[in-house]
Design an enzyme around this catalytic site. Sequence first.
Site, PDB file in Angstrom:
ATOM      1  N   TRP A 197       0.756  -1.182   0.080  1.00  0.00           N
ATOM      2  CA  TRP A 197      -0.049  -0.105   0.032  1.00  0.00           C
ATOM      3  C   TRP A 197       0.771   1.319   0.043  1.00  0.00           C
ATOM      4  O   TRP A 197       1.597   1.557   0.970  1.00  0.00           O
ATOM      5  CB  TRP A 197      -1.069  -0.133   1.123  1.00  0.00           C
ATOM      6  CG  TRP A 197      -0.416  -0.445   2.512  1.00  0.00           C
ATOM      7  CD1 TRP A 197       0.515   0.340   3.157  1.00  0.00           C
ATOM      8  CD2 TRP A 197      -1.112  -1.226   3.529  1.00  0.00           C
ATOM      9  NE1 TRP A 197       0.691  -0.257   4.417  1.00  0.00           N
ATOM     10  CE2 TRP A 197      -0.307  -1.252   4.631  1.00  0.00           C
ATOM     11  CE3 TRP A 197      -2.243  -1.976   3.419  1.00  0.00           C
ATOM     12  CZ2 TRP A 197      -0.554  -1.686   5.852  1.00  0.00           C
ATOM     13  CZ3 TRP A 197      -2.507  -2.709   4.696  1.00  0.00           C
ATOM     14  CH2 TRP A 197      -1.601  -2.501   5.763  1.00  0.00           C
ATOM     15  N   ASP A 329       5.203  -3.492 -13.892  1.00  0.00           N
ATOM     16  CA  ASP A 329       4.040  -2.587 -13.565  1.00  0.00           C
ATOM     17  C   ASP A 329       3.347  -1.982 -14.665  1.00  0.00           C
ATOM     18  O   ASP A 329       3.758  -2.208 -15.914  1.00  0.00           O
ATOM     19  CB  ASP A 329       4.492  -1.482 -12.670  1.00  0.00           C
ATOM     20  CG  ASP A 329       3.529  -1.093 -11.598  1.00  0.00           C
ATOM     21  OD1 ASP A 329       2.323  -1.552 -11.661  1.00  0.00           O
ATOM     22  OD2 ASP A 329       4.098  -0.750 -10.371  1.00  0.00           O
TER      23      ASP A 329
END
Length: 388
Positions: A197, A329
């Site tokens: 996170w 990513d």
Amino acid sequence: MAYESLREWMKELERAGELKRVGAEVSPKLEMAEIADRAAKSGKGTKDAGGPALLFENVAGYPGARVLMNQFGSEKRMQMALDVESLEEIAERIELLLHPVAPAGLMDKLKMLPKLAEIGGFFPKTVSAKDAACKEVVLREAEVDLMKFPVLTTWPEDGGPFITLPCVVTRDPKSGKRNVGMYRMQVYDGKTTGMHWQRQKVAAEHFRDRMRAATESAAGAVDVMALTAGGSVAAVDASSVPQHVLTKIRGERMEVAVAIGTDPALTFSAIVPAPPEVEEYLIAGFLRGKALEVVKCETVDLEVPAHAEIVLEGYVELGELRSEGPFGDHTGFYTMKEDYPVFHVTCITHRKDPIYAATVVGKHLRFPPTPLTLSSAMRCLLKMPSSP
């Protein structure tokens, strides 16, 4: 229609000819991601753009396991997931839920009553464990083993297998409200994962709030935040922090639960850029047109979707960070190793013969977006900034 579970959603996909079953043996290490990536990029400019949803039924090394991928890989499937003819249909309704306009007078207040009554029916409903499909199998202590699940390794230089489609549940220590976010989780071993996170995410703020509370003073909270860059790095010199505060921080835990394989409305809700005061469980009920059923966890004080395929329960320790990554990513590049909190799994519950849901994260050059750019699609739909 309101899909109660991932399985109901899959039945509808198959009925509509949108699901392809893959019977050939495929490995979750690189192979599944490659096949799903090719499917998602196929049919550009045609009615078949995005390829089908894929259900892998012969997973190498995991007898009996099934993996679902590319479930949101086309505009048609995204519309099916929300039960709309076009994505624009639901945008105004969500905007009204997230940012309601204050009534100017008595008549405006009266006009809002039916809308408020409708929203009242969308709040999550807690059910008993016997009515929760995610409790069909309960694993504790020595039985807990994440390696039993076919977690994918997506790209050749990834640091390991990553859970890529989790609904991560945390609770605001101040308000008590729950948050559901989607953060990748690198599986380190059978009982621990990373918890990626980023500092702007709501769950990361919950983590910081717990750290601040442990310092016992406003000045101490500022000091700890400065020393750790908001809880994102290990303090190089913690000599300014009283020893009893350091001991407390290192001993503090923040409870976390993770649902994998949820109904499509909750998956969407986890990436909606909602304000912290609006629970994603409410948004999911709103999208479904029916309250989401949740159930209490076995080992942590949190509620999870009752009909999820897999639920992981556990905690992160406030004083513990571990290197996570690299990871291929959405930018088309690898994000490098960085320190993130460590998620310790205390209990796993799941349905019998659970279906593992996953997505490929990477750069796609077409629209409608594939699941790897699902958050971009939702931001486009809602005309909002990046999700929290």
